[in-house]
Design an enzyme around this catalytic site. Structure first.
Site, PDB file in Angstrom:
ATOM      1  N   TYR A 118      -5.070  41.494   6.288  1.00  0.00           N
ATOM      2  CA  TYR A 118      -4.489  40.439   5.461  1.00  0.00           C
ATOM      3  C   TYR A 118      -3.608  41.089   4.406  1.00  0.00           C
ATOM      4  CZ  TYR A 118      -4.039  36.889   1.863  1.00  0.00           C
ATOM      5  OH  TYR A 118      -3.515  36.010   0.943  1.00  0.00           O
ATOM      6  N   GLU A 206       2.771  35.581   2.405  1.00  0.00           N
ATOM      7  CA  GLU A 206       1.416  35.819   2.916  1.00  0.00           C
ATOM      8  C   GLU A 206       1.509  36.141   4.394  1.00  0.00           C
ATOM      9  OE1 GLU A 206      -1.539  32.607   3.512  1.00  0.00           O
ATOM     10  OE2 GLU A 206      -2.783  33.746   2.115  1.00  0.00           O
TER      11      GLU A 206
END
Ligand code: GDP
Ligand code: MN
Length: 399
Positions: A118, A206
């Site tokens: 992530y 993101e």
């Protein structure tokens, strides 16, 4: 302003961030053509079909599917295009899928635990610095990780003047447990990602997941990008990426009319001049027991035309049961605004179906109140702020 995954990936690519390649398609036929093209270029043969909507969690909602041949590309695209995709991040009715992104499959077949990380870049409002957030626990359950094992999420703050330093990029790669080629790839990835965030004037990037491929390449498989609207004038090409189909139609119309409008869930429509007063008005409505249906700043020139437009927009929301007009006459005179309200009311006639409470304070407030009171219209005037909110409550209780 939010972007689609394929648009976010275009921006990443332009800054040298490695991405999972893909081609956007509007029809199943285009999807097949896209898959053929990707196969010619890379030769993998398997593809993922990804719904393009402004919402995350698409995988969980059935908006990301693997196709092992061209027939599957066609049938899966056919299923996903036009569907109402429901994910943990959409409303209950879901979002209409207008486009799909056809991507080359970059996962190792049969790998049940691919190396997914992530990574996001955003502003830390507490310290006033941009930061990179990252974790080894990438994939579809990052929200659970944040809640249950927050120590598995690292942050790296970046000095605005120095930019990302080589030692910081190495620290990220080290904390992600990488070595060799993948380590080097990651330092390049994170450095260019940060440059893309700064260079595109974004509010948030993101990337989840970031994938380590079987040959140790690091690439963005997903991209969630939110651009800073105030900087769009510097990026004409990004401004064209706006997809109005993804936005609230009333907000789009308000914007075109030059009104600053945000749709909310309550039942009291607000028409206010100035963002601060608009916030204060929403607070007072809530304090008095109501719920604001919108934020609306009509701006400095509250003339009849603007007021009429604003009424029209507020009334498109069928939850609205009363409208509170709260205007401070500083530069704009209250009597002019009052005339605007009266004229708008006249010209809209029976389109106005809910009580209007009008409070005008400031220059020529007295004349304004007289104008409203003598207009013969069903506009309830008020002088004090609290009084206006109380009158809103009265009409709500009576309705
Ligand atoms: P999101 O659910 O909206 O965040 O959409 P993502 O783009 O993150 O995709 C969801 C999931 O699909 C990812 O977490 C991956 O596990 C999986 N996925 C994405 N691309 C591929 C691919 O090329 N091959 C395979 N096998 N899975 C993929
Ligand atoms: Mn994702």
């Amino acid at each position: 302003m939010n972007l689609h995954e394929y648009q976010g990936k275009e921006i990443l690519n332009s800054f040298g961030v490695r991405i999972q390649r893909g081609i956007v398609a509007n029809t199943p036929a285009e999807a097949v053509a896209a898959a053929k093209k990707l196969t010619e270029d890379t030769g993998t043969g398997w593809h993922v079909i990804k719904a393009q909507v402004h919402a995350g969690g698409r995988g969980k909602g059935g908006g990301v599917k693997l196709a092992k041949n061209l027939q599957e590309v066609e049938s899966i695209s056919n299923d996903i295009l036009g569907m109402m995709l429901i994910t943990p991040q959409t409303s209950a009715e879901g979002k209409l899928v207008n486009q799909v992104l056809i991507c080359e499959d970059v996962y190792y077949p049969g790998d049940s635990e691919p190396d997914e990380y992530y990574m996001s870049v955003l502003l830390n409002r507490a310290t006033g610095k941009n930061m990179i957030m990252y974790s080894t626990e990438g994939g579809m359950d990052i929200e659970t990780v944040a809640e249950e094992t927050p120590h598995l999420i690292f942050t790296e703050e970046i000095d605005a003047l120095l930019g990302i330093m080589p030692f910081q990029a190495r620290k990220v790669a080290f904390n992600l447990g990488l070595s060799g080629v993948a380590f080097k790839e990651m330092t390049k990835f994170v450095t260019n990602l940060y440059k893309a965030y700064i260079g595109s004037d974004s509010a948030m990037f993101e990337i989840n997941p970031v994938l380590k491929t079987s040959d140790s390449k690091i690439m963005a498989v997903d991209a969630k990008v939110s651009l800073d609207e105030n900087a769009l004038y510097r990026h004409k090409d990004y401004a064209e990426m706006r997809d109005l189909r993804e936005e609230n139609p009333i907000e789009v119309e308000a914007k075109a009319a030059g009104l600053n409008y945000v749709d909310l869930d309550g039942n009291v429509g607000c028409m206010v001049n100035g963002a601060g007063l608009a916030m204060g008005t929403m607070d007072l409505i809530k304090e008095s027991g109501g719920e604001p249906a919108n934020f609306l700043d009509v701006g400095g020139t509250a003339d009849a035309e603007r007021v009429e437009k604003a009424f029209g927009i507020i009334l498109k929301d069928s939850n609205v049961k009363a409208i509170l007009v709260n205007i401070f006459g500083g530069i704009v005179r209250c009597d002019r605004v009052a005339q605007g309200v009266v004229d708008a009311y006249k010209s809209m006639g029976d389109k106005i179906t809910v009580p209007i409470i009008c409070r005008l304070q400031g220059t020529n407030a007295k004349e304004a109140k007289q104008l409203i009171d003598n207009s013969g219209m069903e506009i309830i005037s008020a002088t004090e702020f609290q009084e206006a909110a109380d009158k809103v409550q009265e009409v709500l209780e009576a309705s």
